[in-house]
Design an enzyme around this catalytic site. Sequence first.
Site, PDB file in Angstrom:
ATOM      1  N   CYS A  11     -10.877   9.133 -15.161  1.00 18.66           N
ATOM      2  CA  CYS A  11      -9.570   8.501 -15.353  1.00 18.66           C
ATOM      3  C   CYS A  11      -8.714   9.221 -16.391  1.00 18.66           C
ATOM      4  O   CYS A  11      -7.487   9.088 -16.391  1.00 18.66           O
ATOM      5  CB  CYS A  11      -9.738   7.038 -15.754  1.00 18.66           C
ATOM      6  SG  CYS A  11     -10.534   6.028 -14.491  1.00 18.66           S
ATOM      7  N   GLN A  43     -18.388   0.840 -13.554  1.00 20.83           N
ATOM      8  CA  GLN A  43     -17.322   0.423 -14.466  1.00 20.83           C
ATOM      9  C   GLN A  43     -17.174  -1.098 -14.467  1.00 20.83           C
ATOM     10  O   GLN A  43     -16.818  -1.699 -15.485  1.00 20.83           O
ATOM     11  CB  GLN A  43     -16.006   1.080 -14.063  1.00 20.83           C
ATOM     12  CG  GLN A  43     -15.554   0.758 -12.656  1.00 20.83           C
ATOM     13  CD  GLN A  43     -14.275   1.482 -12.279  1.00 20.83           C
ATOM     14  OE1 GLN A  43     -13.458   1.827 -13.127  1.00 20.83           O
ATOM     15  NE2 GLN A  43     -14.088   1.712 -10.993  1.00 20.83           N
ATOM     16  N   ARG A  79       4.267  -8.021 -10.588  1.00 24.92           N
ATOM     17  CA  ARG A  79       4.455  -9.374 -10.068  1.00 24.92           C
ATOM     18  C   ARG A  79       5.288 -10.161 -11.061  1.00 24.92           C
ATOM     19  O   ARG A  79       4.772 -10.752 -12.015  1.00 24.92           O
ATOM     20  CB  ARG A  79       3.104 -10.045  -9.857  1.00 24.92           C
ATOM     21  CG  ARG A  79       2.270  -9.441  -8.740  1.00 24.92           C
ATOM     22  CD  ARG A  79       2.820  -9.794  -7.378  1.00 24.92           C
ATOM     23  NE  ARG A  79       2.892 -11.233  -7.179  1.00 24.92           N
ATOM     24  CZ  ARG A  79       1.887 -11.969  -6.726  1.00 24.92           C
ATOM     25  NH1 ARG A  79       0.723 -11.405  -6.427  1.00 24.92           N
ATOM     26  NH2 ARG A  79       2.038 -13.271  -6.559  1.00 24.92           N
ATOM     27  N   SER A 127      -7.052  -3.126 -13.344  1.00 24.93           N
ATOM     28  CA  SER A 127      -5.962  -2.242 -12.937  1.00 24.93           C
ATOM     29  C   SER A 127      -5.803  -2.228 -11.424  1.00 24.93           C
ATOM     30  O   SER A 127      -6.752  -2.448 -10.673  1.00 24.93           O
ATOM     31  CB  SER A 127      -6.223  -0.820 -13.445  1.00 24.93           C
ATOM     32  OG  SER A 127      -7.482  -0.348 -12.979  1.00 24.93           O
ATOM     33  N   HIS A 136      -2.947   2.105 -11.620  1.00 23.37           N
ATOM     34  CA  HIS A 136      -3.778   3.126 -12.264  1.00 23.37           C
ATOM     35  C   HIS A 136      -4.121   4.193 -11.227  1.00 23.37           C
ATOM     36  O   HIS A 136      -5.158   4.119 -10.560  1.00 23.37           O
ATOM     37  CB  HIS A 136      -5.039   2.464 -12.816  1.00 23.37           C
ATOM     38  CG  HIS A 136      -6.045   3.379 -13.428  1.00 23.37           C
ATOM     39  ND1 HIS A 136      -5.756   4.661 -13.848  1.00 23.37           N
ATOM     40  CD2 HIS A 136      -7.374   3.190 -13.693  1.00 23.37           C
ATOM     41  CE1 HIS A 136      -6.850   5.215 -14.339  1.00 23.37           C
ATOM     42  NE2 HIS A 136      -7.840   4.351 -14.247  1.00 23.37           N
ATOM     43  N   CYS A 194     -10.210   4.824 -21.331  1.00 24.78           N
ATOM     44  CA  CYS A 194     -11.632   4.933 -21.003  1.00 24.78           C
ATOM     45  C   CYS A 194     -11.802   5.797 -19.766  1.00 24.78           C
ATOM     46  O   CYS A 194     -10.929   5.854 -18.894  1.00 24.78           O
ATOM     47  CB  CYS A 194     -12.245   3.553 -20.790  1.00 24.78           C
ATOM     48  SG  CYS A 194     -11.381   2.531 -19.580  1.00 24.78           S
ATOM     49  N   GLY A 213     -14.873   7.582 -16.862  1.00 26.77           N
ATOM     50  CA  GLY A 213     -16.214   7.506 -16.311  1.00 26.77           C
ATOM     51  C   GLY A 213     -17.210   8.326 -17.112  1.00 26.77           C
ATOM     52  O   GLY A 213     -16.894   9.407 -17.607  1.00 26.77           O
TER      53      GLY A 213
END
Length: 391
Positions: free
Chosen positions: A89, A156, A220, A246, A347, A377, A379
């Site tokens: 990420c 995760q 939203r 996300s 994301h 963060c 992986g």
Amino acid sequence: MAEAYIVEALRTAGGKRGGALRDWHPVDLGAAVLNALVDRSGIDPAAIDDVIVGCVSQVGEQSFHVGRNMVLASKLPQSVPAVTIDRQCGSSQQSVHFAAQAVMSGVQDVVIAAGVESMTRVPMGLPTLLPLQAGIGIGPWPQSIKDRFGVTEFSQFTGAEMIARNYGFTRDDLDGFALDSHRKAAAATAANAFHREIVSLDVTDKEGQPRRHAHDEGIRADASLEGLGALKTITADGVITAGNASQICDGASGVLIVSERALKSHNLTPLARIETMTVTAGDPIIMLMEPIPATLRALERSGRSIADIDLAEVNEAFAPVPLAWLRDLKADPARLNVNGGAIALGHPLGASGAKLMATLVHALRARGGRYGLQTMCEGGGIANATIIEAL
């Protein structure tokens, strides 16, 4: 040591899975950002020394060197090289670091750090799933790693649940944070706060009508605690839902980073200076806690405290991640993800690092702040942290 300056920082508006960006090949999506960086900065494209592209799922349309293909699909000359990297990420935040390091070392003067991910056209997990479906190999973790850590896989989702349990975060805590993300993103969109950072694109809606895509699809404005509370948890006894995690997202992003010499020779105006960069690694099982030690190390290296940071972007992979970061850093919630985060905005994996940097740079300047910090963060239990100074 030489300085590295951010001259431009841009991103596409996020597209929901199967949404506005569904017809955009990820190479063309990334190329659109490269073109916009050139157009808005006025840099001679032939002056670009390198393009460093973050991408997580390097398979299918994102295979065979998506970074180089982005250059070939753009207005950049074919003489501009590129490289594709994967730090999960944090891939395009690492692109920013590599670009800044090249400039600060004096090896290169003009480097683009970029990222791309079409999670519609290249679904998450596809690089692992396809070989297994074809009966090729046993997956990314050999038995030696599984034995060492006593697990059958690294997840995760498991890490997010562990953080929530360790910190005592309730479902209401997580849903409340998610609601705030949507409210902040909706307010920022209504105030046109993202206008400076977004590259608008031509798309076709579900009815076949052409339009411009210039607003993040995942927000939203009508989100409520009742609606979020009605969503099922991912595990029966857990607190993580699709609503406090996300959003899957299509997008691309890019940051133009140059030396002081390039500022003068190309008559460029800097938006920010990259002050501090660090990357740390820790527990691969809980996985998502590493933004905390990465932030602490970045602050230590910079000689600053969290109180010196005017704005922070901490990726909202799951609500427990920024909530734990806030608690351990004793940071001011009013300075965190002020325009919303990945829970509302999406994301797009490999594009998220440079995407957050674009938002941080422009939010700092719009609010008259000086120092900004970005972390996320990644992986494997890794995290990058970057401190910038707005100019």
